[in-house]
Write a protein that holds these residues in place. Structure first.
Motif, PDB file in Angstrom:
ATOM      1  N   GLN A  91       0.839  -1.201   0.000  1.00 58.08           N
ATOM      2  CA  GLN A  91       0.000   0.000   0.000  1.00 58.08           C
ATOM      3  C   GLN A  91       0.875   1.252   0.000  1.00 58.08           C
ATOM      4  N   TYR A  92       1.948   1.205   0.778  1.00 57.85           N
ATOM      5  CA  TYR A  92       2.857   2.355   0.853  1.00 57.85           C
ATOM      6  C   TYR A  92       3.536   2.582  -0.501  1.00 57.85           C
ATOM      7  N   ALA A  93       4.072   1.500  -1.059  1.00 52.76           N
ATOM      8  CA  ALA A  93       4.794   1.630  -2.329  1.00 52.76           C
ATOM      9  C   ALA A  93       3.859   2.123  -3.433  1.00 52.76           C
ATOM     10  N   ARG A  94       2.647   1.618  -3.449  1.00 51.54           N
ATOM     11  CA  ARG A  94       1.671   2.033  -4.470  1.00 51.54           C
ATOM     12  C   ARG A  94       1.364   3.527  -4.337  1.00 51.54           C
ATOM     13  N   ALA A  95       1.238   3.974  -3.091  1.00 49.09           N
ATOM     14  CA  ALA A  95       0.860   5.369  -2.858  1.00 49.09           C
ATOM     15  C   ALA A  95       1.959   6.341  -3.278  1.00 49.09           C
ATOM     16  N   THR A  96       3.206   5.875  -3.346  1.00 49.14           N
ATOM     17  CA  THR A  96       4.288   6.763  -3.797  1.00 49.14           C
ATOM     18  C   THR A  96       4.173   7.030  -5.301  1.00 49.14           C
ATOM     19  N   GLU A  97       3.399   6.213  -5.999  1.00 46.26           N
ATOM     20  CA  GLU A  97       3.271   6.279  -7.466  1.00 46.26           C
ATOM     21  C   GLU A  97       4.609   6.069  -8.166  1.00 46.26           C
ATOM     22  N   ASN A  98       5.529   5.476  -7.456  1.00 49.41           N
ATOM     23  CA  ASN A  98       6.826   5.117  -8.036  1.00 49.41           C
ATOM     24  C   ASN A  98       6.718   3.660  -8.500  1.00 49.41           C
ATOM     25  N   MET A  99       6.432   3.499  -9.795  1.00 50.67           N
ATOM     26  CA  MET A  99       6.168   2.148 -10.313  1.00 50.67           C
ATOM     27  C   MET A  99       7.410   1.267 -10.271  1.00 50.67           C
ATOM     28  N   ASP A 100       8.559   1.908 -10.368  1.00 47.32           N
ATOM     29  CA  ASP A 100       9.795   1.128 -10.271  1.00 47.32           C
ATOM     30  C   ASP A 100       9.928   0.536  -8.861  1.00 47.32           C
ATOM     31  N   LEU A 101       9.583   1.321  -7.860  1.00 50.13           N
ATOM     32  CA  LEU A 101       9.643   0.826  -6.478  1.00 50.13           C
ATOM     33  C   LEU A 101       8.646  -0.317  -6.270  1.00 50.13           C
ATOM     34  N   LEU A 102       7.424  -0.113  -6.747  1.00 52.56           N
ATOM     35  CA  LEU A 102       6.397  -1.147  -6.581  1.00 52.56           C
ATOM     36  C   LEU A 102       6.845  -2.458  -7.231  1.00 52.56           C
ATOM     37  N   LYS A 103       7.444  -2.327  -8.404  1.00 50.66           N
ATOM     38  CA  LYS A 103       7.908  -3.508  -9.132  1.00 50.66           C
ATOM     39  C   LYS A 103       9.071  -4.175  -8.385  1.00 50.66           C
ATOM     40  N   ARG A 104       9.991  -3.362  -7.889  1.00 49.25           N
ATOM     41  CA  ARG A 104      11.117  -3.943  -7.126  1.00 49.25           C
ATOM     42  C   ARG A 104      10.628  -4.639  -5.856  1.00 49.25           C
ATOM     43  N   LEU A 105       9.612  -4.037  -5.232  1.00 44.75           N
ATOM     44  CA  LEU A 105       9.047  -4.652  -4.020  1.00 44.75           C
ATOM     45  C   LEU A 105       8.445  -6.023  -4.360  1.00 44.75           C
ATOM     46  N   ALA A 106       7.673  -6.058  -5.438  1.00 44.04           N
ATOM     47  CA  ALA A 106       7.053  -7.335  -5.844  1.00 44.04           C
ATOM     48  C   ALA A 106       8.132  -8.353  -6.236  1.00 44.04           C
ATOM     49  N   ASP A 107       9.157  -7.885  -6.951  1.00 48.07           N
ATOM     50  CA  ASP A 107      10.238  -8.809  -7.352  1.00 48.07           C
ATOM     51  C   ASP A 107      10.970  -9.360  -6.123  1.00 48.07           C
ATOM     52  N   HIS A 108      11.172  -8.485  -5.150  1.00 46.54           N
ATOM     53  CA  HIS A 108      11.820  -8.908  -3.898  1.00 46.54           C
ATOM     54  C   HIS A 108      10.959  -9.976  -3.207  1.00 46.54           C
ATOM     55  N   ALA A 109       9.652  -9.740  -3.160  1.00 45.19           N
ATOM     56  CA  ALA A 109       8.749 -10.699  -2.509  1.00 45.19           C
ATOM     57  C   ALA A 109       8.746 -12.034  -3.250  1.00 45.19           C
ATOM     58  N   ILE A 110       8.737 -11.958  -4.573  1.00 51.63           N
ATOM     59  CA  ILE A 110       8.746 -13.201  -5.368  1.00 51.63           C
ATOM     60  C   ILE A 110      10.039 -13.962  -5.114  1.00 51.63           C
ATOM     61  N   SER A 111      11.139 -13.234  -5.191  1.00 46.07           N
ATOM     62  CA  SER A 111      12.426 -13.908  -5.063  1.00 46.07           C
ATOM     63  C   SER A 111      12.592 -14.544  -3.679  1.00 46.07           C
ATOM     64  N   ARG A 112      12.150 -13.839  -2.639  1.00 46.44           N
ATOM     65  CA  ARG A 112      12.365 -14.384  -1.297  1.00 46.44           C
ATOM     66  C   ARG A 112      11.310 -15.390  -0.888  1.00 46.44           C
ATOM     67  N   LEU A 113      10.067 -15.175  -1.331  1.00 45.79           N
ATOM     68  CA  LEU A 113       8.971 -15.953  -0.736  1.00 45.79           C
ATOM     69  C   LEU A 113       8.294 -16.923  -1.705  1.00 45.79           C
ATOM     70  N   TYR A 114       8.155 -16.511  -2.947  1.00 51.71           N
ATOM     71  CA  TYR A 114       7.386 -17.330  -3.891  1.00 51.71           C
ATOM     72  C   TYR A 114       8.133 -17.438  -5.217  1.00 51.71           C
ATOM     73  N   PRO A 115       9.303 -18.077  -5.215  1.00 56.85           N
ATOM     74  CA  PRO A 115      10.124 -18.099  -6.427  1.00 56.85           C
ATOM     75  C   PRO A 115       9.406 -18.723  -7.630  1.00 56.85           C
ATOM     76  N   ASP A 116       8.443 -19.614  -7.377  1.00 59.95           N
ATOM     77  CA  ASP A 116       7.717 -20.213  -8.501  1.00 59.95           C
ATOM     78  C   ASP A 116       6.951 -19.173  -9.317  1.00 59.95           C
ATOM     79  N   ALA A 117       6.530 -18.092  -8.647  1.00 60.12           N
ATOM     80  CA  ALA A 117       5.755 -17.067  -9.353  1.00 60.12           C
ATOM     81  C   ALA A 117       6.572 -16.426 -10.474  1.00 60.12           C
TER      82      ALA A 117
END
Ligand code: AMP
Ligand code: MG
Length: 488
Positions: free
Chosen positions: A190-216
């Motif tokens: 929610q915080y990352a989305r509210a910054t409207e910084n799409m690069d940040l939002l994408k990096r956050l999601a990539d970080h989550a995928i890499s650490r938690l759900y690599p299959d995604a």
């Protein structure tokens, strides 16, 4: 010697490095006279941290953030969140720090996080501190959750700081050191989305995928797959809470993880008597986070996560919404499947020879018996294990409607429940509210012996041992309605 013990673990600062916009470098405040109250030696060893070192003066200072181990770059994490339905654009770690990540013996990267380590830039009006009672509560309840197989942050240690903290009166301060696969929350997105910084939002999601759900990462739409993974994890998690009779108490979006681990034990409690409307938090006046509401609120929180992720899911907003709605639509089915499967096991019916129809009618009927109650939820299922072995009396004497129980138990026993299976999932020992209160009150006075005895019971919850009888029983008459306060 101590230096050698420490040097076996080097901390990483991956979150701080990859998501600098969400990480404010910060230091813990000095604890004047730190004293170790409880240390999770097994967990420490699994992290490659020498328990003996952690008990040393330097190790204790590490556990309050005053001695920085190699590689540690402590940060306060930024996040937003819906609290009781109202949106706060900026919450963040007001009194906590992510010390860094370590790789455990099994090869998992885990966060080491301190709670109660002093004011940060996110502290607002708060004092940045925590007190002994609530930190011991988080320690004992999270370790009990882990022991019954519920995903959760783990507790590594509680250290009293030696500082008096103003609450209702003065109370001894403390820092909890805890461990998680990640402290990312719905509120982080929610915080990352509210910054409207799409690069940040994408990096956050990539970080989550890499650490938690690599299959995604290899799915046709990795971000939709990430969302689906969180939906699945939370559906399974909340089903386990419900099966265990656990009430979280503050299911705000900042207190819901992306990893599917239970987090932030505040005014939480286990049911004594079964009661769908049970609320333990003194501030939850509307009953928003009552026991029976938890699946609905989890789904609501996941809808907030979906909103935050829409631009990642599809550049066309209509398409993104349709895809997210479809995935979120799977929550209820997943939840029901997990809950029904768990309830079947609690009744000893997991064997393939019991039809779904037969199982669901005994499940529906046992829930009706519980609702008719007051029936102590945990003890009733434990006593059903005795019933499955031929002794119906302990369970029977707990219910109001004896004829109803007799009719039900006949139908249930005809399905040949597996008592051993039941005893492996229905705990004898949970952190009962009256026992938690007793342990916290003593701990606050400096006596941690009751806490250690309670931990002995609840961290090995399925095997009844002589000498621990009082840990099986429900609350004494006169314990009354249990309320926990948010003065955490
Ligand atoms: P909670 O719902 O308890 O997990 O916390 C909600 C928010 O309040 C988070 O941003 C916390 O960091 C912050 N917070 C809670 N207690 C304190 C405190 N004593 N000092 C500073 N911030 C706090
Ligand atoms: Mg929180």
């Amino acid at each position: 010697m101590t230096a050698a013990a420490e040097s076996t673990v080097t901390f990483d600062g991956r979150f701080a490095r990859e998501l600098a916009e969400l990480a404010v470098p910060w230091q813990a405040e000095e604890a004047p006279d730190p004293e170790l109250l409880v240390l999770n030696e097994k967990l420490a060893a699994g992290l490659g941290l020498d328990p003996q070192y952690l008990r040393s003066p330097e190790g204790v200072r590490l556990l309050v953030g005053n001695h920085l181990p190699a590689g540690a770059t402590p940060v306060a994490q930024a996040y937003a969140g819906h609290q009781f339905g109202g949106y706060s654009p900026l919450l963040g770690d007001g009194r906590a720090l992510l010390l860094g990540e370590v790789t455990d013996r099994a090869g998992h990267l885990l966060d080491i996080h301190l709670k109660g380590s002093g004011r940060t830039p996110f502290a607002r009006a708060g004092d940045g501190r925590a007190v002994v009672g609530p930190m011991l509560r988080e320690y004992v309840v999270s370790e009990a959750m882990h022991a019954v197989g519920i995903p959760t942050t783990r507790s590594l240690a509680v250290v009293a700081t030696g500082r008096q903290v103003r609450r209702e009166g003065m109370l001894p301060g403390a820092v909890l050191a805890r461990v998680a696969h990640s402290h990312l929350r719905v509120g982080s997105f929610q915080y990352a989305r509210a910054t409207e910084n799409m690069d940040l939002l994408k990096r956050l999601a990539d970080h989550a995928i890499s650490r938690l759900y690599p299959d995604a990462a290899v799915a046709p739409n990795p971000y939709l797959a990430l969302f689906a993974s969180v939906v699945a994890a939370q559906a399974g998690l909340v089903a386990r809470w419900m099966l265990a009779g656990f009430v979280h108490g503050v299911m705000n979006t900042d207190n819901m993880t992306i990893s599917g681990e239970t987090i932030d034990y505040g005014p939480c409690a286990f049911l004594d008597a079964f009661n769908p409307t049970a609320v333990f938090s003194s501030i939850d006046v509307s009953g928003r986070y009552a026991y029976a509401n938890q699946p609905i609120l989890a789904e609501w929180n996941l809808a907030r996560l979906a909103e935050s992720m829409l631009p990642l899911i599809d550049g066309d907003e209509d398409k993104a919404v349709a895809a997210a709605v479809e995935v979120l639509g799977g929550f209820r089915g997943r939840y029901s499947t997990a809950w029904t499967g768990g309830m079947k096991t609690k009744l000893g019916l997991a064997a393939g020879n019991v039809s779904d129809d037969a199982a669901s009618s005994v499940i529906d009927e046992v829930v009706a018996i519980l609702k008719d109650g007051p029936v102590d939820y945990t003890l009733f299922f434990r006593n059903l294990g005795r019933a499955a072995r031929g002794d119906l009396r302990p369970a029977r004497k707990m219910v109001m409607d004896l004829a109803g129980f007799d009719a039900w138990s006949e139908r249930w026993l005809a399905l040949q429940p597996d008592a051993g299976l039941m005893d492996s999932v229905n705990p004898a020992y949970i952190p009962r509210n009256h026992l938690v209160e007793e342990a916290l009150a003593a701990g606050t006075e400096g006596d941690v012996a009751p806490l250690h005895r309670l931990l002995q019971a609840v961290t090995d919850p399925f095997t009844e041992r002589p000498g621990l009888e009082r840990y099986v029983e429900g609350p004494p008459a006169g314990f009354g309605t249990y309320t926990t306060f948010c003065g955490t």
